[in-house]
Design a protein around this motif. Structure first.
Motif, PDB file in Angstrom:
ATOM      1  N   THR A  84       0.848  -1.183   0.000  1.00 51.22           N
ATOM      2  CA  THR A  84       0.000   0.000   0.000  1.00 51.22           C
ATOM      3  C   THR A  84       0.886   1.237   0.000  1.00 51.22           C
ATOM      4  O   THR A  84       1.844   1.319   0.766  1.00 51.22           O
ATOM      5  CB  THR A  84      -0.905  -0.009   1.258  1.00 51.22           C
ATOM      6  N   GLN A 207     -14.046   2.387   4.502  1.00 48.55           N
ATOM      7  CA  GLN A 207     -14.957   2.870   5.529  1.00 48.55           C
ATOM      8  C   GLN A 207     -16.042   3.826   5.026  1.00 48.55           C
ATOM      9  O   GLN A 207     -17.149   3.751   5.502  1.00 48.55           O
ATOM     10  CB  GLN A 207     -14.191   3.558   6.666  1.00 48.55           C
ATOM     11  N   ARG A 245       4.092  -8.370   9.067  1.00 46.32           N
ATOM     12  CA  ARG A 245       3.106  -9.447   9.037  1.00 46.32           C
ATOM     13  C   ARG A 245       3.206 -10.283  10.303  1.00 46.32           C
ATOM     14  O   ARG A 245       4.264 -10.356  10.926  1.00 46.32           O
ATOM     15  CB  ARG A 245       3.354 -10.367   7.835  1.00 46.32           C
TER      16      ARG A 245
HETATM   17  C1  LIG Z   1     -10.528  -4.748   3.807  1.00 45.56           C
HETATM   18  C2  LIG Z   1      -9.442  -3.724   3.837  1.00 45.56           C
HETATM   19  C3  LIG Z   1      -9.754  -2.412   4.180  1.00 45.56           C
HETATM   20  C4  LIG Z   1      -8.780  -1.440   4.196  1.00 45.56           C
HETATM   21  N1  LIG Z   1      -9.125  -0.181   4.531  1.00 45.56           N
HETATM   22  C5  LIG Z   1      -8.178   0.760   4.582  1.00 45.56           C
HETATM   23  C6  LIG Z   1      -8.494   2.093   4.960  1.00 45.56           C
HETATM   24  O1  LIG Z   1      -9.655   2.417   5.177  1.00 45.56           O
HETATM   25  N2  LIG Z   1      -7.500   3.006   5.026  1.00 45.56           N
HETATM   26  C7  LIG Z   1      -6.206   2.674   4.750  1.00 45.56           C
HETATM   27  O2  LIG Z   1      -5.353   3.545   4.857  1.00 45.56           O
HETATM   28  N3  LIG Z   1      -5.881   1.422   4.384  1.00 45.56           N
HETATM   29  C8  LIG Z   1      -6.829   0.469   4.288  1.00 45.56           C
HETATM   30  N4  LIG Z   1      -6.495  -0.801   3.920  1.00 45.56           N
HETATM   31  C9  LIG Z   1      -5.117  -1.091   3.566  1.00 45.56           C
HETATM   32  C10 LIG Z   1      -4.393  -1.733   4.736  1.00 45.56           C
HETATM   33  O3  LIG Z   1      -4.114  -0.764   5.705  1.00 45.56           O
HETATM   34  C11 LIG Z   1      -3.109  -2.361   4.209  1.00 45.56           C
HETATM   35  O4  LIG Z   1      -3.465  -3.306   3.234  1.00 45.56           O
HETATM   36  C12 LIG Z   1      -2.344  -3.005   5.327  1.00 45.56           C
HETATM   37  O5  LIG Z   1      -1.751  -2.014   6.101  1.00 45.56           O
HETATM   38  C13 LIG Z   1      -1.277  -3.940   4.825  1.00 45.56           C
HETATM   39  O6  LIG Z   1      -0.355  -3.254   4.030  1.00 45.56           O
HETATM   40  P1  LIG Z   1       0.005  -3.716   2.551  1.00 45.56           P
HETATM   41  O7  LIG Z   1      -1.218  -3.478   1.689  1.00 45.56           O
HETATM   42  O8  LIG Z   1       1.158  -2.846   2.145  1.00 45.56           O
HETATM   43  O9  LIG Z   1       0.373  -5.156   2.579  1.00 45.56           O
HETATM   44  C14 LIG Z   1      -7.448  -1.782   3.868  1.00 45.56           C
HETATM   45  C15 LIG Z   1      -7.129  -3.103   3.513  1.00 45.56           C
HETATM   46  C16 LIG Z   1      -8.121  -4.066   3.482  1.00 45.56           C
HETATM   47  C17 LIG Z   1      -7.755  -5.486   3.069  1.00 45.56           C
END
Ligand SMILES: Cc1cc2nc3c(=O)[nH]c(=O)nc-3n(C[C@H](O)[C@H](O)[C@H](O)COP(=O)(O)O)c2cc1C
Length: 255
Positions: A84, A207, A245
């Motif tokens: 992300t 959200q 993780r």
């Molecule tokens: C169902 C879901 C909802 C998420 N909602 C948000 C969010 O509202 N805001 C945000 O900043 N990241 C959101 N994320 C991203 C997660 O924060 C992010 O995937 C997590 O920190 C893991 O990091 P990575 O994607 O780099 O592996 C969401 C991820 C998932 C799977």
């Protein structure tokens, strides 16, 4: 293999229906399918195989018969590279071919990805800002944390600031049941891996559409998706960094 939801990790305040939980597990399931394909195996997946056990989200059988999905296998190197992005994502237009590939990725997973026109994007972002400043919630809506802005509202989550014309995409499905959330979660990961492969970065928010007062957007007749599960901010920019993780030993039980 059986994929279970970890109920202890459920966040009732921001995810009362467990939709986010299902989306996240659906994304993990997609990675499993990609890893299987890369190992030359064919995964046969049954979603929610046991009505009496809703925590059992999927059952996966790996077979050696048939041809592994080459397209899935090619996404495998993107799994460890995808993160992300929490820094500035440029507003540069996404080439039509790139957008089409991502929409196709969603369709292949039984979901829809739409890139709303700029007016609609502005409305979405305005809503999100209103929610952040506490002006938009429906009467009686519970107050929830969310972080679809530049402010690090939730610990450890800092969202990239938006430019003037952010490339926003909405991921949705026709129905809104747990099985659809698992479907959308797989589509989400497919889109994210495809994006990483195409040199894009992405950040997410779901959200805003959890809030009852914001449901109007889902009913908008101009929207091709009935139930929106995720808002994606896609574009070119600096790669994100890995999120820690849980140790594999905590997640995987070999019987
Ligand atoms: C169902 C879901 C909802 C998420 N909602 C948000 C969010 O509202 N805001 C945000 O900043 N990241 C959101 N994320 C991203 C997660 O924060 C992010 O995937 C997590 O920190 C893991 O990091 P990575 O994607 O780099 O592996 C969401 C991820 C998932 C799977």
């Amino acid at each position: 293999m059986r994929l279970y939801a970890d109920r202890e990790r459920h966040l009732p305040q921001i995810d009362p229906e467990q939709r986010g939980l299902h989306l996240g597990c659906g994304a993990a399931l997609f990675n499993l399918r990609v890893a299987a394909a890369a190992a030359g195996r064919m995964p046969i997946v049954r979603l929610l195989p046991d009505e009496s056990d809703p925590a059992l989200l999927a059952e996966v059988r790996l077979t050696d018969t048939g041809y592994p999905d080459e397209v899935l296998a090619r996404l495998h190197p993107a799994i460890p590279r995808r993160h992300t992005c929490r820094r500035m994502i440029h507003d540069d237009d996404l080439p039509a071919t790139v957008r089409e590939t991502l929409c196709d990725a969603a369709l292949r997973e039984g979901s829809r990805l739409v890139f709303p026109d700029p007016l609609y994007v502005r409305l979405i972002l305005q809503l999100v800002r209103d929610v952040e400043s506490g002006e938009a919630p429906a009467p009686g809506a519970p107050s929830r944390e969310h972080d679809f802005g530049a402010v690090p509202v939730v610990h450890g989550r800092i969202r990239a600031p938006f430019g003037d014309r952010p490339r926003i995409a909405l991921l949705g499905t026709v129905h809104n049941r747990p099985v659809d959330w698992l479907t959308a979660g797989q589509a989400l990961e497919r889109i994210l891996l495809q994006s990483a492969q195409d040199g894009l970065v992405a950040s997410l928010a779901f959200q805003p559409f959890e809030w009852p007062g914001l449901r109007w957007a889902e009913d908008d007749p101009t929207s091709a998706v009935k139930h929106i599960h995720m808002v994606l901010h896609l574009g070119y920019g600096p790669q994100g960094y890995p999120t820690p993780r849980r140790p594999v030993a905590e997640m995987l039980e070999i019987a």
